[in-house]
Design an enzyme around this catalytic site. Structure first.
Site, mmCIF file in Angstrom:
data_model
loop_
_atom_site.group_PDB
_atom_site.id
_atom_site.type_symbol
_atom_site.label_atom_id
_atom_site.label_comp_id
_atom_site.label_asym_id
_atom_site.label_seq_id
_atom_site.Cartn_x
_atom_site.Cartn_y
_atom_site.Cartn_z
ATOM 1 N N HIS A 1 0.841 -1.200 0.000
ATOM 2 C CA HIS A 1 0.000 0.000 0.000
ATOM 3 C C HIS A 1 0.877 1.252 0.000
ATOM 4 O O HIS A 1 0.821 2.099 0.879
ATOM 5 C CB HIS A 1 -0.888 -0.038 1.241
ATOM 6 C CG HIS A 1 -2.087 0.871 1.213
ATOM 7 N ND1 HIS A 1 -1.982 2.219 1.034
ATOM 8 C CD2 HIS A 1 -3.398 0.597 1.364
ATOM 9 C CE1 HIS A 1 -3.192 2.738 1.095
ATOM 10 N NE2 HIS A 1 -4.068 1.784 1.263
ATOM 11 N N GLU B 1 -0.703 1.000 -5.496
ATOM 12 C CA GLU B 1 -0.474 -0.196 -4.681
ATOM 13 C C GLU B 1 -0.410 -1.445 -5.552
ATOM 14 O O GLU B 1 -1.429 -1.867 -6.108
ATOM 15 C CB GLU B 1 -1.608 -0.312 -3.655
ATOM 16 C CG GLU B 1 -1.865 0.980 -2.866
ATOM 17 C CD GLU B 1 -3.227 1.030 -2.202
ATOM 18 O OE1 GLU B 1 -3.793 2.140 -2.068
ATOM 19 O OE2 GLU B 1 -3.751 -0.056 -1.841
HETATM 20 O O1 TA6 Z 1 -6.135 1.142 -0.772
HETATM 21 C C1 TA6 Z 1 -7.136 2.072 -0.751
HETATM 22 C C2 TA6 Z 1 -7.929 1.911 0.529
HETATM 23 O O2 TA6 Z 1 -8.470 0.645 0.615
HETATM 24 C C3 TA6 Z 1 -8.978 3.023 0.634
HETATM 25 O O3 TA6 Z 1 -10.274 2.518 0.493
HETATM 26 C C4 TA6 Z 1 -8.723 3.645 1.999
HETATM 27 O O4 TA6 Z 1 -9.505 3.126 2.972
HETATM 28 C C5 TA6 Z 1 -7.250 3.344 2.201
HETATM 29 O O5 TA6 Z 1 -7.058 2.087 1.663
HETATM 30 C C6 TA6 Z 1 -6.715 3.472 3.592
HETATM 31 O O6 TA6 Z 1 -7.112 2.441 4.392
HETATM 32 P P1 TA6 Z 1 -6.725 2.449 5.954
HETATM 33 O O7 TA6 Z 1 -7.307 1.179 6.504
HETATM 34 O O8 TA6 Z 1 -5.226 2.470 6.040
HETATM 35 O O9 TA6 Z 1 -7.310 3.685 6.539
#
Ligand code: TA6
Length: 326
Positions: free
Chosen positions: A179, A283
């Site tokens: 991520h 990601e």
């Molecule tokens: O990767 C994108 C995502 O899934 C978004 O939907 C957003 O929620 C982000 O990740 C961040 O997630 P987190 O659980 O780290 O707040």
């Protein structure tokens, strides 16, 4: 999960190698610092095996970490490279993005031979093994090995090897993502190349499936999309910084593009209201086709990040050449 950080097992490779050091970071959490003699560096916390810094030979930070990031279990660190395993987002019964990002990993005392023969010595091997606690929420035994490597040209490589060690013959299935939060000068000036004309699932529209238009992707509002079966190379062009990030990936067929924009930014306690202007998540992920492993089987997922100087005016580096070139 006990919040006390276990004292890290320090492998000889770490202690004897001057380019790899273990030290205390924010809130006393242990981190490993990789340094290259040309000046580039990487920092990875044992908490979550979380890369929180990647700097080029000029000492410029290439990853975004929020000024409000919380370096305290069980919260995941906001920024850098959180590892989503064994579940991406809410695609399953576990907490969002799984639990690997809020577990304490250790330095792997005896890593098995690495799949590729590399002369590069600036790396660290981290290990996460399933615990009884984990088995209560995800009833599978696994070993997750992550090698974080700082390449000679300042590239950052992450190689994950996940093995099913279930003693009862049971297979397990997971989704996965690196991520990665890239630091950008101004999100409204950034372009992403390599995802044109691909299908994607829009997380802002119940994961409905759409097809991307033919041009490079630009940003003017919240974006949360899972691009499916992407090329192995994707580029982020940051004109203002005359910089192109190149993401190369292997074993990770999908790519998520995320920017929370202003409203969502305000809703996140560990994220500054205006910080969305200076970050972009691209990601490398395995989502559409979850990975299934039988006992004894191992999966490998690798991403390689490089930051190359690019300047349109001099035409030195045509981004299209980046994607088609070596
Ligand atoms: O990767 C994108 C995502 O899934 C978004 O939907 C957003 O929620 C982000 O990740 C961040 O997630 P987190 O659980 O780290 O707040």
């Amino acid at each position: 999960m006990s919040s006390a950080a276990p004292s890290p097992v320090v492998a000889p490779a770490v202690t004897e190698n001057p380019t790899v050091q273990i030290c205390r970071g924010i809130n006393g959490l242990d981190k490993v610092v990789l340094r290259d003699f040309r000046g580039s560096s990487v920092e990875v916390y044992l908490y979550g095996a979380h890369v929180t810094s990647w700097k080029n030979e000029h000492g410029e930070e290439l990853l975004f970490v929020s000024s409000k990031a919380i370096f305290k279990p069980p919260k995941a660190i906001r920024g850098g490279i959180p590892i989503c395993f064994p579940q991406f987002s809410n695609l399953g019964p576990l907490e969002a993005h799984g639990f690997a990002r809020n577990r304490f990993w250790s330095v792997d005392p005896s890593p098995p031979p690495f799949p590729v023969n590399s002369s590069n010595k600036t790396y660290v091997d981290l290990l996460l093994k399933s615990t009884e606690e984990d088995m209560k929420i995800w009833p599978h035994s696994f070993e997750f090995r992550l090698r974080v490597t700082l390449g000679p040209a300042g590239d950052l490589m992450l190689t994950s090897r996940i093995r099913n060690t279930n003693p009862d013959g049971k297979p397990f299935t997971f989704t996965f993502a690196y991520h990665t939060y890239f630091s950008v000068s101004d999100i409204s000036e950034v372009r992403v190349e390599g995802l044109e004309t691909l299908d994607y699932l829009d997380n802002l529209q119940n994961r409905q499936r759409f097809t991307e238009q033919g041009d490079a992707i630009t940003f003017e509002s919240e974006v949360d999309k899972i691009y499916l079966s992407t090329p192995t190379k994707i580029a982020i062009l940051d004109h203002e910084k005359k910089r192109t990030f190149v993401i190369r990936k292997d074993g990770l067929s999908d790519a998520v593009v995320w920017n929370p924009w202003d409203k969502k930014a305000k809703s996140m306690a560990d994220f500054g209201d205006d910080e969305y202007k200076h970050m972009l998540c691209i990601e490398a992920a395995a989502i559409e086709k979850p990975i299934t492993l039988k006992p004894g089987e191992e999966w490998k997922g690798r991403q390689e990040l490089s930051a190359v100087p690019s300047s349109y005016c001099s035409g030195q580096l045509d981004p299209r050449r980046v994607l088609q070139g070596s």
